[in-house]
Design a protein around this motif. Structure first.
Motif, PDB file in Angstrom:
ATOM      1  N   LEU A  51       0.841  -1.196   0.000  1.00 20.37           N
ATOM      2  CA  LEU A  51       0.000   0.000   0.000  1.00 20.37           C
ATOM      3  C   LEU A  51       0.881   1.253   0.000  1.00 20.37           C
ATOM      4  CD1 LEU A  51      -2.843   1.156   0.117  1.00 20.37           C
ATOM      5  CD2 LEU A  51      -2.759   0.978   2.607  1.00 20.37           C
ATOM      6  N   ALA A  52       1.916   1.239   0.833  1.00 16.49           N
ATOM      7  CA  ALA A  52       2.816   2.391   0.907  1.00 16.49           C
ATOM      8  C   ALA A  52       3.491   2.631  -0.451  1.00 16.49           C
ATOM      9  CB  ALA A  52       3.870   2.170   1.989  1.00 16.49           C
ATOM     10  N   ASP A  53       3.926   1.547  -1.087  1.00 19.76           N
ATOM     11  CA  ASP A  53       4.552   1.666  -2.401  1.00 19.76           C
ATOM     12  C   ASP A  53       3.571   2.227  -3.418  1.00 19.76           C
ATOM     13  OD1 ASP A  53       6.837   0.666  -1.342  1.00 19.76           O
ATOM     14  OD2 ASP A  53       6.655  -1.344  -2.207  1.00 19.76           O
ATOM     15  N   PHE A  54       2.326   1.734  -3.360  1.00 15.92           N
ATOM     16  CA  PHE A  54       1.283   2.210  -4.275  1.00 15.92           C
ATOM     17  C   PHE A  54       1.063   3.709  -4.084  1.00 15.92           C
ATOM     18  CE2 PHE A  54      -3.201   3.143  -5.216  1.00 15.92           C
ATOM     19  CZ  PHE A  54      -3.292   2.671  -6.508  1.00 15.92           C
ATOM     20  N   TYR A  55       0.993   4.114  -2.829  1.00 12.74           N
ATOM     21  CA  TYR A  55       0.785   5.536  -2.537  1.00 12.74           C
ATOM     22  C   TYR A  55       1.888   6.387  -3.146  1.00 12.74           C
ATOM     23  CZ  TYR A  55       0.482   9.940  -0.040  1.00 12.74           C
ATOM     24  OH  TYR A  55       0.414  11.278   0.251  1.00 12.74           O
ATOM     25  N   GLU A  56       3.128   5.955  -2.939  1.00 12.75           N
ATOM     26  CA  GLU A  56       4.249   6.755  -3.443  1.00 12.75           C
ATOM     27  C   GLU A  56       4.297   6.772  -4.963  1.00 12.75           C
ATOM     28  OE1 GLU A  56       7.511   7.771  -0.740  1.00 12.75           O
ATOM     29  OE2 GLU A  56       7.637   5.590  -0.475  1.00 12.75           O
ATOM     30  N   GLU A  57       3.899   5.661  -5.555  1.00 10.63           N
ATOM     31  CA  GLU A  57       3.854   5.612  -7.012  1.00 10.63           C
ATOM     32  C   GLU A  57       2.814   6.617  -7.514  1.00 10.63           C
ATOM     33  OE1 GLU A  57       3.168   1.620  -8.418  1.00 10.63           O
ATOM     34  OE2 GLU A  57       3.257   2.283 -10.515  1.00 10.63           O
ATOM     35  N   THR A  96      -4.800  14.652  -1.509  1.00  8.52           N
ATOM     36  CA  THR A  96      -5.897  14.163  -2.350  1.00  8.52           C
ATOM     37  C   THR A  96      -5.739  12.667  -2.599  1.00  8.52           C
ATOM     38  OG1 THR A  96      -5.887  16.295  -3.480  1.00  8.52           O
ATOM     39  CG2 THR A  96      -7.107  14.520  -4.549  1.00  8.52           C
ATOM     40  N   VAL A  97      -4.510  12.261  -2.950  1.00 10.20           N
ATOM     41  CA  VAL A  97      -4.251  10.845  -3.213  1.00 10.20           C
ATOM     42  C   VAL A  97      -4.562  10.027  -1.960  1.00 10.20           C
ATOM     43  CG1 VAL A  97      -2.470   9.135  -3.750  1.00 10.20           C
ATOM     44  CG2 VAL A  97      -2.503  11.312  -4.977  1.00 10.20           C
ATOM     45  N   SER A  98      -4.097  10.512  -0.822  1.00  7.33           N
ATOM     46  CA  SER A  98      -4.333   9.807   0.440  1.00  7.33           C
ATOM     47  C   SER A  98      -5.837   9.662   0.708  1.00  7.33           C
ATOM     48  CB  SER A  98      -3.647  10.579   1.576  1.00  7.33           C
ATOM     49  OG  SER A  98      -4.119  10.134   2.815  1.00  7.33           O
ATOM     50  N   ASN A  99      -6.576  10.753   0.550  1.00 10.98           N
ATOM     51  CA  ASN A  99      -8.030  10.700   0.784  1.00 10.98           C
ATOM     52  C   ASN A  99      -8.707   9.667  -0.100  1.00 10.98           C
ATOM     53  OD1 ASN A  99      -7.791  12.726   2.627  1.00 10.98           O
ATOM     54  ND2 ASN A  99      -8.526  14.351   1.266  1.00 10.98           N
ATOM     55  N   TRP A 100      -8.345   9.690  -1.380  1.00  7.95           N
ATOM     56  CA  TRP A 100      -9.015   8.781  -2.313  1.00  7.95           C
ATOM     57  C   TRP A 100      -8.624   7.318  -2.078  1.00  7.95           C
ATOM     58  CZ3 TRP A 100     -12.832   9.169  -6.054  1.00  7.95           C
ATOM     59  CH2 TRP A 100     -13.419  10.435  -6.135  1.00  7.95           C
ATOM     60  N   ILE A 101      -7.389   7.109  -1.658  1.00  4.99           N
ATOM     61  CA  ILE A 101      -6.996   5.723  -1.342  1.00  4.99           C
ATOM     62  C   ILE A 101      -7.751   5.255  -0.106  1.00  4.99           C
ATOM     63  CG2 ILE A 101      -5.130   4.267  -0.470  1.00  4.99           C
ATOM     64  CD1 ILE A 101      -3.195   5.718  -2.266  1.00  4.99           C
ATOM     65  N   MET A 102      -7.749   6.082   0.932  1.00 12.79           N
ATOM     66  CA  MET A 102      -8.322   5.628   2.196  1.00 12.79           C
ATOM     67  C   MET A 102      -9.837   5.506   2.149  1.00 12.79           C
ATOM     68  SD  MET A 102      -5.976   7.037   5.226  1.00 12.79           S
ATOM     69  CE  MET A 102      -6.705   8.634   5.200  1.00 12.79           C
ATOM     70  N   SER A 103     -10.516   6.478   1.526  1.00 12.67           N
ATOM     71  CA  SER A 103     -11.973   6.427   1.584  1.00 12.67           C
ATOM     72  C   SER A 103     -12.569   5.581   0.458  1.00 12.67           C
ATOM     73  CB  SER A 103     -12.559   7.831   1.561  1.00 12.67           C
ATOM     74  OG  SER A 103     -12.221   8.464   0.349  1.00 12.67           O
ATOM     75  N   GLU A 104     -11.934   5.570  -0.694  1.00  8.98           N
ATOM     76  CA  GLU A 104     -12.540   4.859  -1.828  1.00  8.98           C
ATOM     77  C   GLU A 104     -11.837   3.551  -2.185  1.00  8.98           C
ATOM     78  OE1 GLU A 104     -15.460   5.843  -2.953  1.00  8.98           O
ATOM     79  OE2 GLU A 104     -15.284   7.450  -1.467  1.00  8.98           O
ATOM     80  N   LEU A 105     -10.543   3.641  -2.467  1.00  6.09           N
ATOM     81  CA  LEU A 105      -9.843   2.447  -2.958  1.00  6.09           C
ATOM     82  C   LEU A 105      -9.873   1.297  -1.933  1.00  6.09           C
ATOM     83  CD1 LEU A 105      -8.187   1.464  -5.425  1.00  6.09           C
ATOM     84  CD2 LEU A 105      -6.139   1.990  -4.116  1.00  6.09           C
ATOM     85  N   LEU A 106      -9.554   1.616  -0.674  1.00  2.00           N
ATOM     86  CA  LEU A 106      -9.528   0.562   0.343  1.00  2.00           C
ATOM     87  C   LEU A 106     -10.921  -0.021   0.579  1.00  2.00           C
ATOM     88  CD1 LEU A 106      -6.958   1.920   2.974  1.00  2.00           C
ATOM     89  CD2 LEU A 106      -6.609   0.241   1.174  1.00  2.00           C
ATOM     90  N   ARG A 107     -11.940   0.851   0.490  1.00  2.00           N
ATOM     91  CA  ARG A 107     -13.308   0.362   0.655  1.00  2.00           C
ATOM     92  C   ARG A 107     -13.661  -0.617  -0.466  1.00  2.00           C
ATOM     93  NH1 ARG A 107     -17.900   1.768  -1.724  1.00  2.00           N
ATOM     94  NH2 ARG A 107     -17.010   3.601  -2.713  1.00  2.00           N
ATOM     95  N   LEU A 108     -13.298  -0.252  -1.698  1.00  2.00           N
ATOM     96  CA  LEU A 108     -13.611  -1.118  -2.836  1.00  2.00           C
ATOM     97  C   LEU A 108     -12.845  -2.440  -2.758  1.00  2.00           C
ATOM     98  CD1 LEU A 108     -13.748   1.574  -5.640  1.00  2.00           C
ATOM     99  CD2 LEU A 108     -15.623   0.077  -4.954  1.00  2.00           C
ATOM    100  N   GLY A 141      -4.456   0.033 -11.138  1.00  2.00           N
ATOM    101  CA  GLY A 141      -3.073   0.345 -10.793  1.00  2.00           C
ATOM    102  C   GLY A 141      -2.883   1.837 -10.579  1.00  2.00           C
ATOM    103  N   ALA A 142      -1.657   2.213 -10.205  1.00  2.00           N
ATOM    104  CA  ALA A 142      -1.361   3.612  -9.897  1.00  2.00           C
ATOM    105  C   ALA A 142      -1.619   4.521 -11.096  1.00  2.00           C
ATOM    106  CB  ALA A 142       0.085   3.741  -9.437  1.00  2.00           C
ATOM    107  N   GLU A 143      -1.261   4.036 -12.278  1.00  2.00           N
ATOM    108  CA  GLU A 143      -1.425   4.820 -13.507  1.00  2.00           C
ATOM    109  C   GLU A 143      -2.899   5.203 -13.712  1.00  2.00           C
ATOM    110  OE1 GLU A 143       0.809   6.459 -16.448  1.00  2.00           O
ATOM    111  OE2 GLU A 143       1.689   4.651 -15.560  1.00  2.00           O
ATOM    112  N   ARG A 144      -3.760   4.201 -13.651  1.00  2.00           N
ATOM    113  CA  ARG A 144      -5.189   4.421 -13.882  1.00  2.00           C
ATOM    114  C   ARG A 144      -5.831   5.224 -12.751  1.00  2.00           C
ATOM    115  NH1 ARG A 144      -7.739  -1.045 -16.518  1.00  2.00           N
ATOM    116  NH2 ARG A 144      -6.858  -0.660 -18.574  1.00  2.00           N
ATOM    117  N   PHE A 145      -5.381   4.914 -11.534  1.00  2.00           N
ATOM    118  CA  PHE A 145      -5.956   5.593 -10.377  1.00  2.00           C
ATOM    119  C   PHE A 145      -5.675   7.088 -10.448  1.00  2.00           C
ATOM    120  CE2 PHE A 145      -5.829   6.645  -5.720  1.00  2.00           C
ATOM    121  CZ  PHE A 145      -7.154   6.351  -5.449  1.00  2.00           C
ATOM    122  N   THR A 146      -4.432   7.450 -10.772  1.00  2.00           N
ATOM    123  CA  THR A 146      -4.097   8.866 -10.822  1.00  2.00           C
ATOM    124  C   THR A 146      -4.682   9.531 -12.070  1.00  2.00           C
ATOM    125  OG1 THR A 146      -1.965   8.232 -11.764  1.00  2.00           O
ATOM    126  CG2 THR A 146      -2.007   8.759  -9.423  1.00  2.00           C
ATOM    127  N   ALA A 147      -4.890   8.748 -13.133  1.00  2.00           N
ATOM    128  CA  ALA A 147      -5.528   9.319 -14.334  1.00  2.00           C
ATOM    129  C   ALA A 147      -6.931   9.813 -13.968  1.00  2.00           C
ATOM    130  CB  ALA A 147      -5.607   8.266 -15.440  1.00  2.00           C
TER     131      ALA A 147
END
Lengths: 478, 95
Positions: A328-334, A344-356, A370-376
């Motif tokens: 998860l930490a690696d994904f965040y940094e990517e 913003t990235v942290s919020n979306w990972i914690m509230s949305e990605l982890l929930r899904l 993946g990180a590419e699509r998530f940040t897109a």
């Protein structure tokens, strides 16, 4: 009277080597019985064990990561007992001269404080085989599979510094995180690559002397560890309050009942008659070797958390969750590397990605996003192409279909409407349809703006640019 | 250091050996003699000498982490007194 529990944990971690500790048999899990055995791990006469250098390196990594003092000379010993899972009649372990001693792990207590739990020792040992009960043709026999015999383990023994089931879970989680970060153990408790026994006693609160302890076994999940300790502490307090004494014994946790029961093993059986293993030389470690491993040590969970707070300006809570696993930490940094808005990235990972991930019951590694699509997706949100509400829908769709955000937005026509003339038409229609509310708004009930925004959103199926809608409504209603 | 019948019974229990009364007497006597003989070593003054656990000089000997072929199950189970498919079969263990 008030009581307090005194708990120490003994954790066995299976090391991620390719071959066993003292022979070349494979360590692959789940192969057919007795297909990964050889004369050495079957304990045939005349064979000689030779230690796996990778196992030594991994054990040193753990010792360094837990601030242990590493002994430059440690000695293997035979732990003698007769049991059919042990082909040689002894287990090769380390006894009075272990690999490492006197370390510690910092853990978090339920109320958010940091608590330092001492590590008494870390030593290297081999695993035993596996008994299969009730799988044979007749009731009177057990079957033995020696695939696991000789697998490399480290045993990590804590000081009795733990005072509640919650603290025990927190300690074991911290320990598991470190093992995973070091990439020396897969931490899988169900498959038994991480196992935990507990020494438990209780004493009147505030007293110094230890009560009589029991050893609790068979807790192969964090939940079972907590349940077993909760039960055992209550059982011991019950005994003491009833004027009875706690008997020193080994107790087995039974998940089906949530209780521990005495294994009724005779005390006599715990005479292991340790002596130095004559087939193995003492393990001698030079400073250069230890230092070379030390330099290669990755950043550990606690260090990473601190860095995340400093480097990305994240609150402690965010940093704690994001560093709870290395993946998860690696994904965040990517992600931050691709889209430099850490919060913003942290919020979306914690509230949305982890929930899904939780909803789909999959791990970070299995995530279709993946990180590419998530940040897109986050870039489209920032650029005003879609609203936050639509972005959440799109992310869910990305999970379900494996498509990227752009494709989903195209397909479903979810692009945000930022075209002023297009939105004006909608705004004017809403105003024309609701003359009474327009009157009330103009008479001073400006709270009704929310109602109009809601109507516009409904009419555009959530696609209208919210800022623009606000402005246009205010102008028209003005 | 001497050895008693109780010691012999204890070791027999740990080793899962069923000894008769006569055997316990016999082994107690025999082990007493052996220990007595070994005890001669105690007469040597070893105060400043480090215990010799290993008779060869220390050297580094480790294996590379490489997988080598295991035995085929047929070979592995060849000496098993009893087997059940590809498992060793032992008297039922009750915990």
């Amino acid at each position: 009277m008030e009581y307090e529990a005194v708990i120490g944990l003994e954790v066995h971690a299976q090391l991620l080597t390719r071959s066993k500790l003292f022979c070349g048999c494979s360590t692959t899990f789940g192969r057919p019985p007795n297909t990964q055995v050889c004369p050495v791990c079957l304990g045939m006469p005349g064979v000689l064990p030779v230690i796996n250098e990778k196992a030594v390196e991994y054990a040193i990594r753990m010792a360094l990561a837990t601030d242990c003092r590493i002994n430059h000379r440690s000695v293997f010993a035979r732990k003698n007992y007769f049991y059919p899972d042990l082909p040689k009649g002894y287990q090769i372990s380390q006894y009075d001269e272990p690999l490492a001693e006197a370390g510690h792990i910092d853990t978090e207590t339920p109320d958010g404080r940091t608590k330092r739990v001492g590590i008494t020792r870390i030593h290297i040992e081999e695993d035993a085989g596996k008994l299969l009960h009730g799988e044979g043709d007749d009731e009177a026999s057990s079957l033995v599979d020696f695939n696991r015999a000789g697998m490399p383990l480290i045993e990590i023994v804590s000081e009795p510094h733990i005072s509640s089931p919650e603290e025990a879970v927190s300690y074991l989680k911290a320990l598991r995180d470190i093992l995973l970060y070091l990439e020396i153990c897969d931490g899988n408790m169900q498959e038994g690559s991480l196992r935990c026994d507990a020494n438990v006693s209780v004493r009147p609160k505030g007293t110094k002397e230890f009560g009589t302890k029991t050893e609790v076994k068979n807790m192969n999940s964090f939940k079972f560890l907590k349940d077993a300790l909760t039960y055992e502490i209550a059982r011991q307090i019950g005994l003491m309050e009833g004027g009875e004494r706690v008997v020193q014994e080994t107790r087995l946790f039974e998940p089906s009942t949530g209780r521990t029961r005495s294994m009724r093993t005779k005390e006599e059986a715990h005479d292991y008659r340790y002596f130095p293993e004559p087939d193995l030389l003492p393990l001698v470690l030079e400073d250069e070797e230890i230092e070379a491993i030390g330099v290669m040590l990755p950043e550990l969970p606690a260090q990473k958390k601190t860095r995340f707070m400093e480097e990305y300006g994240l609150p402690s809570y965010d940093a704690g969750i994001l560093t709870s696993s290395k993946r998860l930490a690696d994904f965040y940094e990517e992600c931050v590397g691709l889209f430099n808005e850490p919060k913003t990235v942290s919020n979306w990972i914690m509230s949305e990605l982890l929930r899904l991930l939780k909803e789909h019951n999959i791990s970070m590694e299995e995530s279709p996003v993946g990180a590419e699509r998530f940040t897109a997706l986050l870039k489209l949100l920032k650029g005003g192409r879609i609203s936050g509400k639509i972005a959440k829908e799109v992310l869910e769709e990305m999970f379900a279909t494996g498509k990227d955000a752009e494709a989903i937005i195209e397909e479903k026509g979810l692009s945000q409407i930022s075209d002023e003339s297009e939105l004006l038409q909608v705004v004017d229609r809403i105003i024309a349809d609701n003359p009474e509310n327009v009157e009330r708004y103009r008479a001073g009930k400006t709270k009704l703006l929310g109602f109009f925004v809601g109507e516009v959103m409904k009419a555009t199926r959530g696609k209208a640019n919210p800022q623009l809608v606000n402005r246009l409504l205010k102008e028209r209603l003005g | 250091m001497s050895i008693t019948r109780r010691d012999v019974e204890h070791i027999a229990e740990l080793s899962r050996l069923a000894l008769t009364e006569e055997e316990v007497s016999l082994y107690t006597e025999q082990l007493k003699k052996i220990l007595h003989y070994v005890e001669k070593l105690s007469s040597v003054d070893t105060r400043d000498i480090e215990p010799t656990t290993y008779t060869i000089p220390l050297q580094r000997r480790r294996r590379r982490d490489e997988v080598s072929p295991s035995l085929p199950p047929e070979e592995a189970l060849k000496n098993a007194p009893e087997r059940d498919k590809d498992c060793f079969k032992v008297p039922r263990i009750i915990e």
